[in-house]
Motif scaffolding. Structure first.
Motif, PDB file in Angstrom:
ATOM      1  N   VAL A   1       0.843  -1.195   0.000  1.00  8.99           N
ATOM      2  CA  VAL A   1       0.000   0.000   0.000  1.00  8.99           C
ATOM      3  C   VAL A   1       0.876   1.243   0.000  1.00  8.99           C
ATOM      4  O   VAL A   1       1.936   1.270   0.629  1.00  8.99           O
ATOM      5  CB  VAL A   1      -0.959   0.043   1.209  1.00  8.99           C
ATOM      6  N   ASN A   2       0.450   2.290  -0.720  1.00 14.71           N
ATOM      7  CA  ASN A   2       1.097   3.594  -0.585  1.00 14.71           C
ATOM      8  C   ASN A   2       0.130   4.614  -0.008  1.00 14.71           C
ATOM      9  O   ASN A   2       0.404   5.800   0.020  1.00 14.71           O
ATOM     10  CB  ASN A   2       1.673   4.076  -1.921  1.00 14.71           C
ATOM     11  N   THR A   3      -1.025   4.121   0.434  1.00 11.92           N
ATOM     12  CA  THR A   3      -2.014   4.939   1.129  1.00 11.92           C
ATOM     13  C   THR A   3      -2.744   4.039   2.122  1.00 11.92           C
ATOM     14  O   THR A   3      -2.740   2.813   1.969  1.00 11.92           O
ATOM     15  CB  THR A   3      -3.009   5.558   0.126  1.00 11.92           C
ATOM     16  N   MET A   4      -3.352   4.602   3.117  1.00 16.11           N
ATOM     17  CA  MET A   4      -4.062   3.805   4.112  1.00 16.11           C
ATOM     18  C   MET A   4      -5.469   3.486   3.611  1.00 16.11           C
ATOM     19  O   MET A   4      -6.302   4.391   3.458  1.00 16.11           O
ATOM     20  CB  MET A   4      -4.120   4.544   5.449  1.00 16.11           C
ATOM     21  N   HIS A   5      -5.743   2.220   3.340  1.00 15.33           N
ATOM     22  CA  HIS A   5      -7.017   1.833   2.745  1.00 15.33           C
ATOM     23  C   HIS A   5      -8.208   2.102   3.674  1.00 15.33           C
ATOM     24  O   HIS A   5      -9.345   2.220   3.206  1.00 15.33           O
ATOM     25  CB  HIS A   5      -6.980   0.350   2.352  1.00 15.33           C
ATOM     26  N   ASP A   6      -7.957   2.207   4.955  1.00 16.59           N
ATOM     27  CA  ASP A   6      -9.034   2.505   5.900  1.00 16.59           C
ATOM     28  C   ASP A   6      -9.634   3.882   5.653  1.00 16.59           C
ATOM     29  O   ASP A   6     -10.759   4.165   6.060  1.00 16.59           O
ATOM     30  CB  ASP A   6      -8.497   2.413   7.332  1.00 16.59           C
ATOM     31  N   THR A   7      -8.865   4.761   4.981  1.00 15.05           N
ATOM     32  CA  THR A   7      -9.342   6.123   4.731  1.00 15.05           C
ATOM     33  C   THR A   7      -9.905   6.288   3.319  1.00 15.05           C
ATOM     34  O   THR A   7     -10.256   7.409   2.935  1.00 15.05           O
ATOM     35  CB  THR A   7      -8.196   7.132   4.925  1.00 15.05           C
TER      36      THR A   7
END
Length: 558
Positions: A348-354
């Motif tokens: 991931v390069n971003t937080m999938h929770d967001t």
């Protein structure tokens, strides 16, 4: 979204397309048991390994092949589990990291050997250098190599050929495919600024005069095989959102290309090995269409963001930068999220929770279907499984015995496929229900988003993806044990059943093609294939998705 962002995405996908066919044809040659020029290039490395391991090139039955996969992988899990449990007293631990707790070591060893790479620990503070290199990187080679070997055996069975030998296929995958590419790309990542050192954590004094510990280590060699093998675990806790693991735009581009490289190449490998290149192209185009549609939906959702009301009380939409790195922006973050779940990588390069509810829905959907390219080996086995389902359903509609590559698909094969199809939702939905009932204290969000967090965790485990919503307090014995069991069954149950299908088809006599034979290498079959994936696969999970991300989207308030 700007024209520059769209152009960057288009260039990335074009490069992936240009690499797919030659890589696929090369892989078909790499697993060809007949003598070739590749034997001269790699024989010097492979022959000593065969001699030391006592490996013969004898063909195995499907039972022998499946047993070799499960037993060898289980032994590797045990060995690496012991490394994790005793890393505190083993060498190459300059930061003095303690040994892993038993359930966490159990989860981590299974996670990386099943190509899942789910992490219930923070990378830089959870493992020593020895554990990262001897444990994690070792499994990052052997796990995708095992999956790709199973796929190659499955394809041979469909083509009416002997399944081959698992150990020969495993070694060839490592020496001829994974190791050369990973070695070269590791050097490229070093040139781009990714650390590659055995020095301990660096101490730096900040502008405020405070001492800060900066983690580092052999990151570049970890990173190249992490992406190439569709592994996905992060050397650092925040994975490829960390500047040492993903310094900028070029490294981000290379990581996306590596994630897509092998899984987009496999349709061409398949077409070459079964002698029907057109059918391989049809499957590639079908998967690419799903990928493009899912990517478009995610880009639109993440760029629109969630509805908000400004100070004047006027409602408007804004792009969602929450949880994303400024150096990548919304477009590259959304592209990475779709690629990593479509390829079952999990980086991931971003937080999938967001992610927005629709963005989260697409990432979960990619993993539930596991056919939007899918990971190395296992994903394309699912593609071929759905292709046979499509043939079977078409045969029922026209009153003919279903045939695939000139072999009749009969009751025995369909029973095995049906069992394989059923096990995936059971592995996802039952543990999710148990978690929601008993683990509410570890789920950080109440309501629909909390359900999605738990659903994502078990979907990621069953699909051997490994990414997470990360709002979950998953470093507990419950999550360690349950996801560990789900990962193990999700990996090896389908290996056994689909090898059984391949073994059954391999011994069947080919049926001569007639004017009434349902062709599987044209646009009509591609349409039926997509219908089978969406109807049989997607509708299985629709109720759960309706209670999670869909309900969250419908209840958003400005």
């Amino acid at each position: 979204m700007t024209m520059i962002s769209l152009t960057a995405i288009a260039i990335t996908l074009l490069l992936s397309l240009l690499l797919a066919r030659p890589t696929g044809l090369y892989m078909a040659q790499a697993f060809n048991y007949e003598k070739s020029v590749l034997d001269r290039w790699f024989g010097w490395l492979e022959k000593p390994i065969y001699a030391i391991g006592g490996i013969q090139k004898d063909n195995q039955t499907w039972k022998q092949y499946a047993l070799a996969v499960v037993l060898s992988n289980s032994v590797m899990i045990l060995l690496v589990y012991l490394i994790f449990r005793f890393q505190g007293v083993l060498p190459l631990n300059p930061s003095g990291i303690a040994s892993m707790e038993p359930t966490l070591a159990f989860n981590t060893a299974i996670s990386f050997m099943t190509n899942t790479n789910l992490q219930h620990y923070s990378g830089e503070s959870g493992l020593s250098y020895l554990s990262q290199m001897i444990g994690i990187v070792f499994m990052m080679f052997t796990a995708p190599a095992s999956a790709l070997a199973v796929l190659i055996a499955f394809i041979r069975g469909l083509a009416g050929k002997p399944l081959g030998n698992f150990f020969v296929d495993l070694i060839r995958c490592i020496t001829r495919i994974l190791l050369p590419i990973a070695f070269v790309l590791a050097l490229v990542f070093v040139a781009l600024g990714v650390p590659q050192t055995l020095e301990p954590t660096a101490a730096a004094t900040t502008l405020e005069g405070v001492t800060q510990e900066i983690a580092r280590g052999p990151v570049a060699s970890f990173l190249s095989i992490k992406e190439l093998g569709n592994n996905g675990g992060g050397f650092f806790g925040v994975n490829s959102a960390h500047p040492f693991e993903n310094p900028g735009g070029i490294s981000n581009l290379l990581q996306i290309l590596l994630m897509l490289l092998l899984c987009t190449s496999l349709p061409f490998t398949y077409g070459k090995m079964v002698g029907n290149k057109k059918q391989g192209r049809v499957l590639f185009v079908s998967m690419a269409m799903m990928f493009i549609v899912f990517l478009g939906i995610t880009l639109a959702s993440e760029n629109a963001g969630n509805p908000v009301v400004n100070a004047l009380g006027i409602q408007h939409d804004q792009g969602s930068m929450e949880g994303k790195e400024a150096r990548f922006g919304v477009a590259q973050s959304a592209l990475y999220a779709v690629v990593t779940t479509a390829s079952e990588t999990g980086a991931v390069n971003t937080m999938h929770d967001t992610l927005t509810p629709i963005g989260g829905l697409i990432t979960i959907g990619n993993m539930m279907l596991n056919t939007v390219f899918g990971g190395v080996g296992a994903g394309f086995i699912n593609v071929l499984m759905y292709a046979m389902i499509a043939v079977f359903l078409s045969g029922l509609m026209v009153g003919r015995t279903p045939e695939f590559l000139g072999k009749k698909i009969e009751g025995k094969e369909m029973k095995l496929i049906a069992v394989t199809l059923i096990i995936n939702p059971l592995l996802i939905l039952l543990p999710t229900a148990l978690a929601v009932m008993t683990q509410s204290d570890t789920i950080s969000n109440p309501g629909f988003h909390g359900l999605t967090q738990a659903l994502y965790e078990f979907t990621s485990s069953a699909a051997n993806n490994g990414s997470g919503f990360e709002g979950l307090g998953d470093a507990t014995p419950f999550w360690n044990i349950t996801t560990g069991i789900v990962m193990f069954i999700g990996r090896y149950f389908s290996v056994i059943t689909m090898l059984a299908v391949a073994g059954s088809l391999a011994v069947k006599k080919p049926v001569p093609e007639t004017s009434g034979t349902f062709r599987t290498d044209n646009a009509l079959f591609g349409t039926v294939f997509l219908g089978a994936v969406l109807i049989v696969g997607a509708l299985t999970f629709f109720p759960a998705l309706a209670l999670g991300p869909i309900a969250e989207f419908l209840t958003l308030k400005p």
